[in-house]
Design an enzyme around this catalytic site. Structure first.
Site, PDB file in Angstrom:
ATOM      1  N   SER A  68     -76.182 -44.579 -32.578  1.00 30.07           N
ATOM      2  CA  SER A  68     -75.661 -43.666 -33.613  1.00 30.07           C
ATOM      3  C   SER A  68     -75.369 -44.427 -34.900  1.00 30.07           C
ATOM      4  O   SER A  68     -75.090 -45.624 -34.894  1.00 30.07           O
ATOM      5  CB  SER A  68     -74.381 -42.991 -33.137  1.00 30.07           C
ATOM      6  OG  SER A  68     -74.602 -42.249 -31.968  1.00 30.07           O
TER       7      SER A  68
HETATM    8  N1  SAH Z   1     -73.276 -43.586 -27.673  1.00 31.87           N
HETATM    9  C1  SAH Z   1     -74.615 -44.080 -27.923  1.00 31.87           C
HETATM   10  C2  SAH Z   1     -75.461 -43.008 -28.574  1.00 31.87           C
HETATM   11  C3  SAH Z   1     -76.804 -42.939 -27.937  1.00 31.87           C
HETATM   12  S1  SAH Z   1     -77.781 -41.513 -28.324  1.00 31.87           S
HETATM   13  C4  SAH Z   1     -74.606 -45.363 -28.715  1.00 31.87           C
HETATM   14  O1  SAH Z   1     -73.546 -45.780 -29.184  1.00 31.87           O
HETATM   15  O2  SAH Z   1     -75.653 -46.004 -28.836  1.00 31.87           O
HETATM   16  C5  SAH Z   1     -77.367 -40.398 -27.020  1.00 31.87           C
HETATM   17  C6  SAH Z   1     -77.588 -40.884 -25.605  1.00 31.87           C
HETATM   18  O3  SAH Z   1     -77.256 -39.782 -24.748  1.00 31.87           O
HETATM   19  C7  SAH Z   1     -79.039 -41.249 -25.261  1.00 31.87           C
HETATM   20  O4  SAH Z   1     -79.063 -42.552 -24.723  1.00 31.87           O
HETATM   21  C8  SAH Z   1     -79.435 -40.216 -24.205  1.00 31.87           C
HETATM   22  O5  SAH Z   1     -80.318 -40.711 -23.205  1.00 31.87           O
HETATM   23  C9  SAH Z   1     -78.093 -39.831 -23.622  1.00 31.87           C
HETATM   24  N2  SAH Z   1     -78.045 -38.535 -22.944  1.00 31.87           N
HETATM   25  C10 SAH Z   1     -78.630 -37.354 -23.309  1.00 31.87           C
HETATM   26  N3  SAH Z   1     -78.344 -36.380 -22.423  1.00 31.87           N
HETATM   27  C11 SAH Z   1     -77.531 -36.948 -21.468  1.00 31.87           C
HETATM   28  C12 SAH Z   1     -76.920 -36.468 -20.283  1.00 31.87           C
HETATM   29  N4  SAH Z   1     -77.063 -35.216 -19.850  1.00 31.87           N
HETATM   30  N5  SAH Z   1     -76.175 -37.342 -19.553  1.00 31.87           N
HETATM   31  C13 SAH Z   1     -76.016 -38.631 -19.938  1.00 31.87           C
HETATM   32  N6  SAH Z   1     -76.595 -39.143 -21.044  1.00 31.87           N
HETATM   33  C14 SAH Z   1     -77.331 -38.322 -21.804  1.00 31.87           C
END
Ligand code: SAH
Length: 219
Positions: A68
């Site tokens: 993010s």
């Molecule tokens: N908090 C992260 C943001 C990553 S983007 C950071 O600091 O880098 C969002 C993430 O959510 C992705 O890795 C994606 O695979 C995950 N995601 C999407 N749907 C999900 C679900 N149902 N359960 C767990 N993770 C999920």
């Protein structure tokens, strides 16, 4: 993936500038700003991104996912109004950057990722070993972690098409959940508070653009 391992004065200077810029953009919670100052964001990216790691942008982390934008991480962290020792459930571990920011704020973090490859990459990410207050889970965030509930806070870092009921159920009374809600390219940041009488107070904040929250696990 080849990660940088050195936190040079140059990186630290760029980080200070980024945090000053976030302060100007309206992030005022010192615990959040201090945490962003502590965490070497370039460690969470491939060395190819070393030059740009402290720009206020999202970057690819593989599997079509992103780390993010720092402003978004700071914004969600501030909305949580969290205090040290609280237990937080994070949906969407991704790069683990947000999880480490929360750990630096003093929280005990239970984080879930649905992409096996991203979960595995974090198991091999040595820097994370210094954070014994982060617990990594591979699973579907729509289900949460009922066996470890209730949580003081829930943070969703992917775009939720609707408010996941099982996560509301895993929130303590007085607890808060921060999540981007919407099915299109743009979502509204929401904060829910579970009131004493069991009702849910809803607040709506700015618009953001997250990768979607997807049902089920991915091998
Ligand atoms: N908090 C992260 C943001 C990553 S983007 C950071 O600091 O880098 C969002 C993430 O959510 C992705 O890795 C994606 O695979 C995950 N995601 C999407 N749907 C999900 C679900 N149902 N359960 C767990 N993770 C999920």
């Amino acid at each position: 993936m080849s990660r940088p391992t050195e936190d040079t004065y140059r990186h630290q200077g760029l980080r200070r500038k980024l945090v000053q810029a976030l302060h100007k953009k309206g992030i005022s919670d010192d615990r959040v700003l201090d945490a962003l100052l502590e965490v070497p964001r370039h460690f969470f990216l491939d060395s190819a991104f070393d030059e740009v790691a402290y720009e206020d942008r999202a970057f690819p982390i593989g599997e079509g996912q992103t780390i993010s934008q720092p402003y978004t991480v700071a914004y969600q962290s501030q909305l949580l109004e969290a205090s040290p020792e609280m237990r937080i459930l994070e949906v969407g571990t991704g790069s683990a950057y947000q999880a480490v920011v929360l750990a630096e704020m003093g929280l005990e973090v239970f984080t879930i990722e649905r992409q096996k490859k991203l979960y595995d990459a974090n198991q091999e990410f040595n820097f994370l070993k210094r954070y014994n207050t982060i617990h990594f889970n591979y699973g579907d965030g729509y289900e949460g972690l009922p066996e470890l509930a209730p949580f003081d806070r829930v943070l969703i870092t992917a775009a939720a098409p609707f408010i996941p009921p099982s996560l509301v159920a895993q929130l303590k009374t007085g607890g808060m959940m921060v999540l981007p809600v919407g099915e299109g390219d743009v979502q509204e940041m929401m904060r829910l508070t579970k009131m004493e009488d069991g009702s849910i107070k809803e607040e709506v904040f700015d618009r953001f653009s997250f990768v979607p929250m997807v049902k089920g696990k991915n091998e």
